[in-house]
Design an enzyme around this catalytic site. Sequence first.
Site: not given
Length: 760
Positions: A364-365, A494, A562-563
């Site tokens: 997905w980056d 995640e 996480k992000q």
Amino acid sequence: MLCGNLIKVQTFSSPFPASQEVTDFNSAIFCGARRDSRAEFYVSPIERVSKDEKECWVCVERQWNGKMTEDDYIFTSDKLPSDPRYMATVSNGFVGTRIFDELIHVNGVYNGGLGDCHRANIPSPLAVRINMNEISQEDLQHSYTLDTLAGWFTHTLSSDDVIVTQKILAHRVHLNLLVMEIIMERKQTPGPSVNVQLLNSFSPQSQDIAFTDGPDFQDARYIYGQILIPEVKDAPKPSIHLIWTPVPTSLTLPEGKTSASWVFLIAVAETADQAKDSYSNGLALIASGKLCSSHKCAWAELWSLCGIRVAGLLALNQVLIGCVYYLLSALPPLKVEGFLFNGISPGGLSNGKKGEDYWGHVFWDQDVWIYPNVLLLLPAMAHAILSYRIRTLKGAKKNALSQGYKGVKFAWESALTGEEMCPEEIYGQKEIHINGDVCFAFQQYLYATGDLSLFREEGGWALVQGIAEYWVSRVTWNTEHGWYEIKGVMPPDEYHVDVDNSVYTNVVAKYSLEFAVELAQLLQIKVPKEWQEVGSKIKVPFDLDDQYHPEFDGFQKGETVKQADVVLLGFPLGYPMTEDVRRNDLEFYEPLTDQGGPSMTWGMFAVGWLELKQKTRAQAHLMKCFSNIQEPYKVWSEYSDGTGAVNFLTGMGGFLQAVLFGYTGFRIKKESLNFDPALPEEIMDFSITGVCYLGNKLNFTFKRDKMTITLDKILCLQHFNLEVALVKSGETYPLNLGKQLSIPIQPGRIQKRVNNCWPL
């Protein structure tokens, strides 16, 4: 005596005496000499600058009205990074390598099946280091320079008597060619012969490809072979054909000669004919003096098409230049017919061997973190990214079927076929938001370009249709609450696995279905009513009491994230919410987000705070990114401690979005390109050239109290006439070719004039 296998030797006299000072950048570049700003000597290229190349450089200078200098684009040091992972890279969308590394990687060439699939390692004959053993090492000066403007790396070795320059590049026009040029030039004449040693540990072997020796071709060596193990049964096994100029152990500048140069070529291709044609073409370019100049001109053209500049802030400018350079290096060419691009991996094309940098897979980056920048500035390259997703539809359909669902399910980690290649099964099974990420990229493309042909004629509709079918088969109906749910997923965060109703996943699923219905109407295709039904009734978790979006059902306050996850609802998704809710989401998740998490996260917090005009708070998040930037070549690491993927394009993409979309307030909407600038206090003058919208190229300059918009170019016949509409006053101003519009800083829209309809 010079080695008989070498390509070319040419002698010349320096265009400037050693004592002459060059003060004008333009005159130096056009005369064929480059001033090295960190040493007391000049490096004079063999090839003189052609008329075409002059025009390219004039174009680069014109875009900034002379405000940029060559030094802004040059990253140099007298020593190399202690960790070779932080070395600069050169690549061109087809072939790439890390400087001085023993490996080459090629676009779309992987070896190994599920759990083992990685970029195939191809040995590099040009992993060459130069030295001068006859001179005391204490008397030698080293300079290692990445010239992002020219798209090459140089190692300069200087003594009292001679300068040796080694240049390495991946040709931007002739994509199958890697080039090394070595130039020896005396500082004083006459003089005795001078030797330079070439240290090279090349071996024509690979653990991924069974190479066979072929007959020499035009005095060059030749090997060829196939990868050993395909991704999946019956998948193609790509071949690699490698032709290269033999590299001797030393080179000599003869007594009495002022200078000499040698050029070494690698031609890498998937067929013998293509490799031979490429090598022969390289020889012809050397003979005509256009090998390096044509590459340099192509890079100049790329820089002229897109540029970001913050006046007076060199450190920030160089970070932006580094991000754009590495991103452009990973992208396909602009003008090569029939080139099949195979996506962007987090570490770019130069990285991705087994066990490193996510093995070169596409995540997905690409679609969420890298692609938005490409779409805004280079829509033709954005088209190539989307075409990769279309070509992997067959694999995506197999992924969905293997999990018991309809339609298509894009792989969490994709390689050549599109079938799932993630070595850890749980991500491929659970992180299904990838489908919505891909679909949103297609939606943004249509809104930014108005190009229906991608959907009508090139397979885009089949992709959107397949994603809609997947979501409809993936949801479950909650009778009690009267909504659809998506259960058992992994969100972008995640750290949490197997949750129900991830708010991010549910919103991108909702968007996918709504866009599928909208697109079907434009294409006059009848679709099932349940697409609209499911899209309108998917649960979007929201806490009415605290007025924020919980990350998923049962999310507990205080849990580490996480992000970037929920904050992505505001941007890039643009999910409707009040300013208070947007602020609450940012406030709530900011302290919960792992401070040591991946670098792209902070750009999204910055965008959010810029939306709310909290400029100082936004800048604090952007400053966190600087700890991920490894000097001297601005190579990003995934994590601030230097670990994780390197040349981390995902982090660069997040940073670029914070600047391109955060400072400007750009938002790509169905009917307009919105703007709402918010410049941090330390930025007084910010410019972006090459913003593309509906077939037009626009340049923007933002200052403290005003902004200017210039319609610089009409990109295609199928463009739309545009106007600027101001939100507060409702005033509209037409944008006319070559005319600059100056307005006070305020929210507004770039939109089609009222006599246009959407889409064309």
